[in-house]
Design an enzyme around this catalytic site. Sequence first.
Site, mmCIF file in Angstrom:
data_model
loop_
_atom_site.group_PDB
_atom_site.id
_atom_site.type_symbol
_atom_site.label_atom_id
_atom_site.label_comp_id
_atom_site.label_asym_id
_atom_site.label_seq_id
_atom_site.Cartn_x
_atom_site.Cartn_y
_atom_site.Cartn_z
ATOM 1 N N ASP A 1 -2.518 -10.882 -2.167
ATOM 2 C CA ASP A 1 -3.045 -10.367 -0.901
ATOM 3 C C ASP A 1 -4.543 -10.084 -1.077
ATOM 4 O O ASP A 1 -5.008 -9.805 -2.176
ATOM 5 C CB ASP A 1 -2.295 -9.079 -0.544
ATOM 6 C CG ASP A 1 -2.625 -8.557 0.834
ATOM 7 O OD1 ASP A 1 -1.879 -8.861 1.780
ATOM 8 O OD2 ASP A 1 -3.642 -7.825 0.967
ATOM 9 N N ASP B 1 -4.251 -12.722 3.880
ATOM 10 C CA ASP B 1 -5.473 -12.250 4.537
ATOM 11 C C ASP B 1 -6.741 -12.652 3.780
ATOM 12 O O ASP B 1 -7.847 -12.341 4.219
ATOM 13 C CB ASP B 1 -5.441 -10.731 4.803
ATOM 14 C CG ASP B 1 -4.686 -9.952 3.757
ATOM 15 O OD1 ASP B 1 -4.352 -10.522 2.698
ATOM 16 O OD2 ASP B 1 -4.431 -8.751 3.976
ATOM 17 N N HIS C 1 0.826 -1.227 0.000
ATOM 18 C CA HIS C 1 0.000 0.000 0.000
ATOM 19 C C HIS C 1 0.854 1.269 0.000
ATOM 20 O O HIS C 1 0.311 2.376 -0.083
ATOM 21 C CB HIS C 1 -0.936 0.035 1.213
ATOM 22 C CG HIS C 1 -1.959 -1.053 1.231
ATOM 23 N ND1 HIS C 1 -2.833 -1.269 0.185
ATOM 24 C CD2 HIS C 1 -2.239 -2.015 2.149
ATOM 25 C CE1 HIS C 1 -3.611 -2.309 0.467
ATOM 26 N NE2 HIS C 1 -3.266 -2.785 1.654
ATOM 27 N N HIS D 1 -6.085 -7.525 -0.302
ATOM 28 C CA HIS D 1 -6.304 -6.122 -0.678
ATOM 29 C C HIS D 1 -5.611 -5.779 -1.993
ATOM 30 O O HIS D 1 -4.620 -6.412 -2.363
ATOM 31 C CB HIS D 1 -5.745 -5.198 0.418
ATOM 32 C CG HIS D 1 -6.342 -5.430 1.772
ATOM 33 N ND1 HIS D 1 -5.747 -6.257 2.706
ATOM 34 C CD2 HIS D 1 -7.482 -4.963 2.329
ATOM 35 C CE1 HIS D 1 -6.500 -6.275 3.804
ATOM 36 N NE2 HIS D 1 -7.555 -5.505 3.598
HETATM 37 ZN ZN LIG Z 1 -3.869 -7.183 2.826
#
Ligand SMILES: [Zn+2]
Length: 344
Positions: A161, A248, A124, A163
């Site tokens: 991931d 995750d 991120h 995200h």
């Molecule tokens: Zn993540």
Amino acid sequence: MGVALVYSPRYLLHNKGIKHPESPQRLAVLVKGLQNSPFAGEIKWLDPLEIDEEVLLRVHTKSYINLLKAYAFLGGGWLDEDTFVSANSYDIALLAVGGAVRAIEQAWKARDHSFALLRPPGHHASQSRGAGFCLLNNIACAIRYGQEHWGLKKVLVVDWDLHHGNGTQEIFYEDPSVLYFSLHQFPWYPGTGKVEETGKGKGKGYTVNVPLPAGCGDEEYIAVFEEVLIPIAYRFQPDLIAVSAGFDAHFADPIGGMFVSPYGYGMMTRILKELNEELCEGGIFAVLEGGYNLEGLLNSVQAVIGELLDIRFPLQRGERIADDTTRQKVNEVIVEVKDLHSLG
Ligand SMILES: [Zn+2]
């Protein structure tokens, strides 16, 4: 090919002393579990490289690096409501980038599969901003280092991931030498990663996003790999495959809404390994991102490493599977992505 893991106990020192999902225990439990695993004897353990700020400047702005240092110097603080900096976080984040550089070196030059077990995570973090538990973009800094020092050219980044890796996407958005591929829960944090985000300028077509509804499991992830990632990889012909390996999307993760099991992570790794054998000379290079259920994280990383080592052991499979509506939606997204990227 052998398997090398890069780790330093100093990674546990990025710590605000509060309850936070991105905790030092994640790595402590993971490393202890791997050291006691049936294939512990097969793994090479490597220390991160000690790097300096120069390496970061290939990706991050000087003003952002100075901001991070200032936060750390003042004892820490919060970059956003999720993202903490502690007194030694700048040094540890720098060492995390050094871990990623050590791992990509081992994959590219020593031709081992490599996995950097590091924190804080990175995908991120953009050029000028940390966010979502991430301070520096470990995988991007390592790729830039490899391109600059060892003549590494084309890199396929596979981000599994939960995200969307908005930082990594932004860093390589106009760069045709790095193809960023992400499948992620959508809509969800950080809000980016729509199908239409495909790159810009010379980088147009070199960002591939597969936004998935909550409630997907192994079958949906594997379908996206088979139907989208494989043709993309053959068309791109990477010199190296890099993985933003977050866990995750595991069924027990407290943050995510997916049901991927260690079996699914093993199968995704098997597909990457087959692509790697066909297309690349070095090993696969992976960097840890998220994953916040400690047992799920360990079981999933073990599945990945077992697959990389060619040691097939019975893998845990989740009990929940996607319902018909979710599966239908996934099929529609796959068709949309294939159309937009002319994958036939
Ligand atoms: Zn993540």
